[in-house]
Design an enzyme around this catalytic site. Sequence first.
Site, PDB file in Angstrom:
ATOM      1  CG  HIS A 188     -21.431 -10.115   2.009  1.00 28.04           C
ATOM      2  ND1 HIS A 188     -20.578 -10.250   3.080  1.00 28.04           N
ATOM      3  CD2 HIS A 188     -21.105 -11.099   1.137  1.00 28.04           C
ATOM      4  CE1 HIS A 188     -19.769 -11.283   2.864  1.00 28.04           C
ATOM      5  NE2 HIS A 188     -20.062 -11.810   1.691  1.00 28.04           N
ATOM      6  CD  GLU A 232     -12.492  -9.610  -4.665  1.00 28.69           C
ATOM      7  OE1 GLU A 232     -11.341  -9.582  -4.167  1.00 28.69           O
ATOM      8  OE2 GLU A 232     -13.379 -10.394  -4.277  1.00 28.69           O
ATOM      9  CG  HIS A 259      12.565   6.362  -3.317  1.00 32.48           C
ATOM     10  ND1 HIS A 259      12.057   5.422  -4.177  1.00 32.48           N
ATOM     11  CD2 HIS A 259      11.514   7.143  -2.950  1.00 32.48           C
ATOM     12  CE1 HIS A 259      10.759   5.626  -4.316  1.00 32.48           C
ATOM     13  NE2 HIS A 259      10.406   6.661  -3.581  1.00 32.48           N
ATOM     14  CG  HIS A 303      10.851   9.259  -7.421  1.00 31.15           C
ATOM     15  ND1 HIS A 303       9.850  10.078  -7.909  1.00 31.15           N
ATOM     16  CD2 HIS A 303      10.480   8.896  -6.167  1.00 31.15           C
ATOM     17  CE1 HIS A 303       8.906  10.204  -6.976  1.00 31.15           C
ATOM     18  NE2 HIS A 303       9.261   9.503  -5.920  1.00 31.15           N
TER      19      HIS A 303
HETATM   20  C1  LIG Z   1       0.345   2.021  -3.711  1.00 27.98           C
HETATM   21  C2  LIG Z   1       1.466   2.932  -3.403  1.00 27.98           C
HETATM   22  N1  LIG Z   1       1.812   3.127  -2.133  1.00 27.98           N
HETATM   23  C3  LIG Z   1       2.813   3.984  -1.826  1.00 27.98           C
HETATM   24  C4  LIG Z   1       3.467   4.667  -2.796  1.00 27.98           C
HETATM   25  C5  LIG Z   1       4.551   5.668  -2.441  1.00 27.98           C
HETATM   26  N2  LIG Z   1       5.832   5.124  -2.847  1.00 27.98           N
HETATM   27  C6  LIG Z   1       6.428   5.469  -3.979  1.00 27.98           C
HETATM   28  S1  LIG Z   1       7.802   4.590  -4.274  1.00 27.98           S
HETATM   29  C7  LIG Z   1       7.632   3.744  -2.817  1.00 27.98           C
HETATM   30  C8  LIG Z   1       8.550   2.635  -2.421  1.00 27.98           C
HETATM   31  C9  LIG Z   1       9.816   2.691  -3.068  1.00 27.98           C
HETATM   32  O1  LIG Z   1      10.466   1.469  -3.056  1.00 27.98           O
HETATM   33  P1  LIG Z   1      10.786   0.733  -4.395  1.00 27.98           P
HETATM   34  O2  LIG Z   1       9.536   0.319  -5.038  1.00 27.98           O
HETATM   35  O3  LIG Z   1      11.744  -0.320  -4.057  1.00 27.98           O
HETATM   36  O4  LIG Z   1      11.439   1.821  -5.316  1.00 27.98           O
HETATM   37  P2  LIG Z   1      12.934   2.333  -5.269  1.00 27.98           P
HETATM   38  O5  LIG Z   1      13.206   2.754  -3.845  1.00 27.98           O
HETATM   39  O6  LIG Z   1      13.779   1.212  -5.671  1.00 27.98           O
HETATM   40  O7  LIG Z   1      12.966   3.493  -6.180  1.00 27.98           O
HETATM   41  C10 LIG Z   1       6.517   4.167  -2.139  1.00 27.98           C
HETATM   42  C11 LIG Z   1       6.096   3.639  -0.837  1.00 27.98           C
HETATM   43  C12 LIG Z   1       3.066   4.422  -4.131  1.00 27.98           C
HETATM   44  N3  LIG Z   1       3.627   5.056  -5.150  1.00 27.98           N
HETATM   45  N4  LIG Z   1       2.096   3.548  -4.395  1.00 27.98           N
END
Ligand SMILES: Cc1ncc(C[n+]2csc(CCOP(=O)(O)OP(=O)(O)O)c2C)c(N)n1
Length: 669
Positions: A474, A412, A263, A28
Amino acid sequence: MANQLDLLCINTIRMLSADCVQKANSGHPGMPMGAAPMAYVLWTKFLRHNPKNPLWPDRDRFVLSAGHGSMLLYSLLYLTGYDLTLEDLKNFRQWGSKTPGHPEYGITPGVETTTGPLGQGFANGVGMAIAERHFASVFNTSDIEIVDHYTYAIVSDGDLMEGISHEAASLAGHLRLGKLIYLYDDNRISIEGSTDITFTEDRCKRFEAYGWHVQRVEDGNDLKAIEKAIEEARAETTRPSLIAIRTHIGYGSPGKQDDPSAHGEPLGAEEILKTKENLGWPKEPLFHVPQEVLDHLRKAVSKGTELEKEWQEKLDTYKKSYPDLAKKFVMWIQGDLPHDWDKVIPSFDPDEKGIATRAASGTVLNALANTVENLMGGSADLGPSNKTLIKSSTDFQAPAYEGRNLRFGVREHAMGAILNGMALHGGIIPYGGTFLIFSDYMRPAIRLAALMGLKVIYVFTHDSIGLGEDGPTHQPIEQLTTLRAIPNLKLIRPADANETAQAWKVALETEANPVALALTRQVVPVLDRSEYSPAEGLEKGAYILKQWGKGTPDLILMGTGSEVHLALEAGRILADRGINVRVVSMPSWELFDKQPQEYKQRVLPTSVRARIAVEAGASHGWHKYVGDKGKIIGIDRFGASAPYKVLYEKFGITTQRLVEEALSILNNP
Ligand SMILES: Cc1ncc(C[n+]2csc(CCOP(=O)(O)OP(=O)(O)O)c2C)c(N)n1
């Protein structure tokens, strides 16, 4: 704006990140390129750390919550002089490297927590800040501040979208954690595109509503503005801070800046060249680190050494002025337990009428809490049910942070990750309670505790249909199974009060694993240990509780928790019929599986194929203990709303059923 050297440093971080992602052909690059300036300002102007001793107790904590941007952190760690080489960076994402795809605690020096599942790092930081405040109120004196550090994080859109960040931010605001400072990489891009398609609430107003101190920096390359904002955040002592910094993903890349493709994909060889040209960066060599950049950033080493030295001197004075406190401080930090800590663990007299294991747990916890003073935790608003309150202590509430009772509220998931943050901070043994069914709500954090090898204790009560009338929503069914499926997590489901005491002992003795206790709501007899084997057998995960007869038994009945008592009753009935029957209490598969083969054979001899396991939960997984001739009495459907004794009858978790199944197995060898 940035001077030449600043810019050189920032571009080094950018291009090192992009080059390493390109070499790995995965990763990334966009986030590190956009967030490099804020990270640079934080790490050079504010972060008090010592690259030569990443474990210095009074260091500031830094969490990269957006763990996918790991190359940002690896670049910073390498450039500031941690035990990480350029070669390590070039091995990004390779087998056995110190630079895995996402930051992993325990693998890379300087990585404070494992991040990647978005939102977890956000909540870890809250746990770290809670731990810091508690430490400070226990150990700081009027003349010596031996504990004084900040918790910083870089958080992303994804972090802020995840529900866990809402929970954790709400609690952090309530607790007025003034030394928590989060830089929000406000690049408005996530994987599927612009955040316009998903995430349009006013994030700043949201955090203001939580009681955070919120600032905006409109230009993510404006180092002065970032610096000023961090200064103001530090000056604000009674509210956590969010600084929303407008950045651009893939900054500097002519073709990919502000594009979601920056990304999670390498820029591409050609685009990297264009980016380098655009940023005035030499195209060769790859992984270029100008000497003046290294010289500048490596000042962190001498500065860090000096900072730690000053602190050590402070500790020396502290040791002289406050020897008892200092001893305790060192003991907590080292993770040692006080001498004879386990002598206070109560033992329970035999009692037919019985006591719920959750109640026994509360008694044991309270006894332990008096000697193990760094045991600290609470419940997600189920304290009275979970019996998690330390009666001799007060609440952890602003500004009285010496209290050890955390009120997590109905949160939680955040609780799980906050417990992780507290454990990661060091010096505290955190515990958290909820109903076993709601372990599902915190499972991602439990998994990370297991992955990181953290000492965290879960108090999961209401561990079966035995909770009764609340019904199937539950009543846990598959929760024992799914928790057992998490590597490194020890699940213990004690059968009676004395096994519960032993379970707590195991939990406190366990150094580098989370431990989950599964405890009953309903009363269960306290076994008379003059008739049955001692509860210390729990340490081995499974032990022969009773055998009617000598030598190799005809039949083995095994079970956990409340169902052990059914097995004992059935055993007695079968023994009256002349059957040599053995009852094995098996509170923890994980502990048993670790025993030497010889012990396992002694408890469950291969030659005895007539075996029955009984547990008021999913049968899944018990096959490995009962074998192909054995039987499992479990519940492979959802529960129902009724008094618990009716449920046990209706679902066939009964003594009579055990007896029938036993006879059927024995009659059909
Ligand atoms: C709980 C979770 N869901 C999905 C992902 C997959 N994932 C990695 S980065 C991302 C979103 C990226 O957006 P952002 O946080 O704004 O990062 P940027 O694009 O700025 O690098 C997703 C959905 C993850 N790492 N964790």
